[in-house]
Write an enzyme that holds these catalytic residues in place. Sequence first.
Site, PDB file in Angstrom:
ATOM      1  N   GLY A 191       0.840  -1.182   0.000  1.00 31.44           N
ATOM      2  CA  GLY A 191       0.000   0.000   0.000  1.00 31.44           C
ATOM      3  C   GLY A 191       0.878   1.235   0.000  1.00 31.44           C
ATOM      4  O   GLY A 191       2.112   1.133  -0.041  1.00 31.44           O
ATOM      5  N   GLY A 192       0.244   2.393   0.078  1.00 28.39           N
ATOM      6  CA  GLY A 192       0.998   3.636   0.047  1.00 28.39           C
ATOM      7  C   GLY A 192       1.942   3.813   1.216  1.00 28.39           C
ATOM      8  O   GLY A 192       2.945   4.516   1.112  1.00 28.39           O
ATOM      9  N   ASP A 227     -10.231   0.470   8.266  1.00 29.76           N
ATOM     10  CA  ASP A 227     -10.174  -0.352   7.051  1.00 29.76           C
ATOM     11  C   ASP A 227     -10.842  -1.701   7.302  1.00 29.76           C
ATOM     12  O   ASP A 227     -10.332  -2.735   6.873  1.00 29.76           O
ATOM     13  CB  ASP A 227      -8.719  -0.540   6.612  1.00 29.76           C
ATOM     14  CG  ASP A 227      -8.599  -1.096   5.192  1.00 29.76           C
ATOM     15  OD1 ASP A 227      -9.624  -1.101   4.464  1.00 29.76           O
ATOM     16  OD2 ASP A 227      -7.502  -1.536   4.821  1.00 29.76           O
TER      17      ASP A 227
END
Length: 273
Positions: free
Chosen positions: A26-27, A155
């Site tokens: 992910g980022g 999330d």
Amino acid sequence: MKKNALALPERALVGSCEIRVLLGQGGGGSCYLAYDRQLEREVVLKEHFPSSLCMRMPDTAEVLPIDEVAYKHSLSCFCREARILAGLNHPAVVKVYDIFRACGTAYMVMEYVAGDSLEQWLPEHVHDTAAVEDSLVRLLEALEYIHAHDVLHRDVKPSNIIMRDGQFPVLIDFGAAFLGTPDHTCTLVDYPGFAPPEQFHPCGEIGPWSDLYALAHTYLAHIPADKMHLYRRQFEQSLLRASQPMKEERYASAAAWKAHLQQNGGRLFPAVR
């Protein structure tokens, strides 16, 4: 492992962990299945690697910052969150065993939870209403616990819930977790269908109600409408209430949601110890 310029090379040794498989990126970083030689077991190794702020030296584990000031701030936040998560101890929350710095960045060594995701499990157990309600209650207990420790998951979705031993849900992947309750959304987590509207708005007010919205949509997405009649009416009502677009119309807390399920002798299941 598929060649990936941002990922650690296969069999790289980081601390006492030998990298085996890249699980996801992910980022803010990457997660790997690894073998911890010290603990002598498989673990999940989460690496702090914000790709917009750093780079990796080719064929090495070494991380170099691109924006040093921003990178140091990001690293400090990662370590602070890791320490908080390492202090959590709940059967339905993935465990953090260790935190360490190496190769110019930081790592979390986490429990590897084997089992199907809720995304796989729920459609196969939709007729087992007791097991499905049990799983929801256990996850509400997990959210109640982390919220009491000032942690927002942000999330919650079917793929981030693993069914240990085919019956006990475990909430994983705290990569988007936020410590405390911010006045507004600082980063947007964009998972259409699960993330609440306030997480799409730069000034949205997020809180426990945000995780509850995502949990409700997680179940609604995998229980067909024509099967909902199999469940207690309170179960369906609670999902619909928690999934409302306006946060004021949802439950304010996981405890309030559980209380609704308890009304009129509704079942609650004992927590796993």
